[in-house]
Design a protein around this motif. Structure first.
Motif, mmCIF file in Angstrom:
data_model
loop_
_atom_site.group_PDB
_atom_site.id
_atom_site.type_symbol
_atom_site.label_atom_id
_atom_site.label_comp_id
_atom_site.label_asym_id
_atom_site.label_seq_id
_atom_site.Cartn_x
_atom_site.Cartn_y
_atom_site.Cartn_z
ATOM 1 N N HIS A 33 0.815 -1.223 0.000
ATOM 2 C CA HIS A 33 0.000 0.000 0.000
ATOM 3 C C HIS A 33 0.849 1.273 0.000
ATOM 4 O O HIS A 33 0.441 2.305 0.541
ATOM 5 C CB HIS A 33 -0.931 0.024 1.218
ATOM 6 C CG HIS A 33 -1.685 -1.250 1.443
ATOM 7 N ND1 HIS A 33 -2.702 -1.657 0.616
ATOM 8 C CD2 HIS A 33 -1.556 -2.210 2.396
ATOM 9 C CE1 HIS A 33 -3.182 -2.820 1.066
ATOM 10 N NE2 HIS A 33 -2.503 -3.177 2.127
ATOM 11 N N GLU A 36 -0.661 4.705 -0.947
ATOM 12 C CA GLU A 36 -1.484 5.380 0.059
ATOM 13 C C GLU A 36 -0.662 6.377 0.865
ATOM 14 O O GLU A 36 -1.168 7.420 1.280
ATOM 15 C CB GLU A 36 -2.119 4.356 1.002
ATOM 16 C CG GLU A 36 -3.112 3.437 0.325
ATOM 17 C CD GLU A 36 -3.720 2.410 1.263
ATOM 18 O OE1 GLU A 36 -4.579 1.652 0.824
ATOM 19 O OE2 GLU A 36 -3.314 2.373 2.447
ATOM 20 N N TYR A 41 -5.183 6.608 -3.715
ATOM 21 C CA TYR A 41 -6.050 5.569 -3.164
ATOM 22 C C TYR A 41 -6.921 4.965 -4.251
ATOM 23 O O TYR A 41 -7.216 5.611 -5.266
ATOM 24 C CB TYR A 41 -6.948 6.154 -2.056
ATOM 25 C CG TYR A 41 -6.141 6.734 -0.925
ATOM 26 C CD1 TYR A 41 -5.750 5.939 0.146
ATOM 27 C CD2 TYR A 41 -5.734 8.066 -0.949
ATOM 28 C CE1 TYR A 41 -4.985 6.460 1.174
ATOM 29 C CE2 TYR A 41 -4.968 8.592 0.069
ATOM 30 C CZ TYR A 41 -4.590 7.782 1.130
ATOM 31 O OH TYR A 41 -3.830 8.304 2.136
ATOM 32 N N THR A 82 -7.021 5.052 9.996
ATOM 33 C CA THR A 82 -5.711 5.204 9.352
ATOM 34 C C THR A 82 -4.588 4.919 10.335
ATOM 35 O O THR A 82 -4.737 5.064 11.553
ATOM 36 C CB THR A 82 -5.537 6.616 8.763
ATOM 37 O OG1 THR A 82 -5.665 7.585 9.809
ATOM 38 C CG2 THR A 82 -6.564 6.877 7.680
ATOM 39 N N SER A 106 -6.552 2.309 6.075
ATOM 40 C CA SER A 106 -5.652 2.919 5.102
ATOM 41 C C SER A 106 -4.430 3.442 5.847
ATOM 42 O O SER A 106 -4.482 3.682 7.051
ATOM 43 C CB SER A 106 -6.347 4.063 4.370
ATOM 44 O OG SER A 106 -5.426 4.773 3.563
#
Length: 427
Positions: A33, A36, A41, A82, A106
């Motif tokens: 990821h 991100e 995203y 997050t 995220s």
């Protein structure tokens, strides 16, 4: 000052990405990821979002009761959770596996203006809820520009962190002044926050007292304990770099002198250090087993095993359930300590070192309640642990006081939820 801060961030970005890749050697989650972290995203269907930022595993666990309360009270909303660390994200996935689509995880972008702006445009949260100590200047500035209220909850600020913040007051104070609501863990925390110009703080208590130990952990702890036979158990929980060597040095001094040989469990705070601590045990000639290699079918671990290395994640409550006495790490070296709430929740006598400035009020209160004892070093800590092992009555009294202390301080989540109500609409 914030422009200079942003420039430094921009220049250091390549090194930050290299550091992610480097850390990913031991924790693969750091290599996942990555877009991100730069504000990019996947496509997202617009929904009503409550954004909670919990940097690492500790803050994520602390956020659990609040997140569950928010999901219950605001059924029309979803939670955006997050993180900055891979362990935080992994912990969140474990804790909220039952929530399904109502919670999305995220990584938060680095604190660079255009990245934060992209993040906010993408998710459009109704509120930003920061856990504990997370005051990011560009994040807060972008929230203010887009009229997203910011709340700092379960807030704590040590004397050391306050001095550091005041040295950078041209950067930190404008961010602190822009926070809309603050729920402080304690009166000293609120007083220190006031010195940063945050006058709207309310003392709500520590939400970690509202965390419910998983229902199966007591049984799993007892099953693990059966593998130890009749041996008594000392747990050294959440140890940090430099502490294991001090503990093992003291343990190896006293172990040969003991008629009854206790088992020592060491659970390093960070998973990337599991192999490092295993190597230290081998270098010191300590007979040990790793939790990851401990077979469930093994009726009893060999009697010559001195140490069990807790190289697993998400099992801390199990380790507490399996022990007789618990030392909470980060406190033998000047790192500020870790919270002793989980040990108290499981009703265990608690030991701590002298460096507890991150959790000074809770630690002092636990000691005053006779739920915990403070040691001035590893040898002192081990001597106190052995004394408690030899005094079942004292150990039982401390265990009862620890659990009573835990129950007495619950309720912070409800108070925090009430503080947040003006900034959230149920319909």
């Amino acid at each position: 000052m914030r422009l200079f801060y942003s420039l430094i961030w921009g220049l250091s970005l390549p090194f930050a990405l290299l550091r992610l890749w480097w850390r990913g050697r031991q924790e693969p989650g750091y290599r996942r990821h990555i877009p991100e972290r730069l504000g990019f995203y996947p496509r997202f269907t617009a929904v009503r979002l409550i954004w909670v930022h919990a940097v690492s595993a500790g803050e994520t666990r602390a956020a659990e009761p609040l997140i569950r309360a928010l999901l219950l009270q605001y059924p029309q909303h979803r939670i955006l959770l997050t993180h900055m660390t891979a362990t935080g994200r992994e912990t969140g996935a474990q804790l909220f596996a039952d929530v399904g689509a109502r919670l999305q995880q995220s990584f938060l972008p680095y604190d660079i203006n255009w990245m934060m702006a992209r993040f906010l445009r993408h998710f459009r949260p109704e509120i930003c809820i920061l856990m504990e100590t997370e005051v990011w200047p560009n994040l807060i500035a972008q929230c203010r520009l887009t009229e997203i209220p910011v709340a700092l909850v379960n807030a704590r600020l040590s004397e050391k962190s306050l001095r550091k913040a005041l040295r950078m007051q041209a950067l930190i104070l404008p961010a602190a002044h822009a926070i809309n609501a603050v729920a402080a863990q304690s009166t000293p925390d609120a007083d220190r926050l006031m010195q940063l110009g945050i006058h709207q703080s309310v003392v709500t208590g520590n939400m970690k007292f509202d965390v419910t130990p998983p229902a199966d952990m007591e049984a799993r702890g007892q099953a693990l304990r059966e593998q130890f036979g009749a041996r008594q158990v000392i747990l050294c929980a959440s140890t940090r770099d430099g502490e294991e060597e001090l503990i093992l040095e003291a343990f190896q001094e006293q172990f040969p002198l003991l008629q009854e040989k206790p088992l020592l469990i060491i659970t390093p705070r960070h998973p990337q250090r599991f192999d490092q601590v295993a190597q230290l045990l081998e270098q010191r000639g300590v007979r040990y087993l790793r939790r990851s290699s401990l077979e469930q079918s093994m009726p009893q671990i060999p009697s010559d095993i001195q140490v069990l290395l807790g190289d697993s994640m998400g099992e801390m409550y199990m380790y507490y359930a399996a022990c007789d006495v618990a030392f909470v790490g980060g406190s033998l070296v000047p790192l500020g300590g870790h919270n002793l709430i989980e040990a108290c929740a499981m009703g265990k006598p608690v030991l701590t070192g002298s460096h507890t400035f991150n959790f000074s009020e809770i630690t002092d209160q636990a000691i005053a309640a006779e739920a915990a004892l403070r040691a001035d070093g590893a040898r002192s800590m081990l001597s106190l642990a052995l004394a408690l092992l030899g005094n079942p009555l004292k150990r039982q009294q401390m265990a009862q006081q620890a659990h009573a202390f835990f129950l007495q301080h619950q309720g912070a989540t409800a108070r925090t939820l009430q503080l947040l109500q003006p900034w959230l609409k149920q319909t």
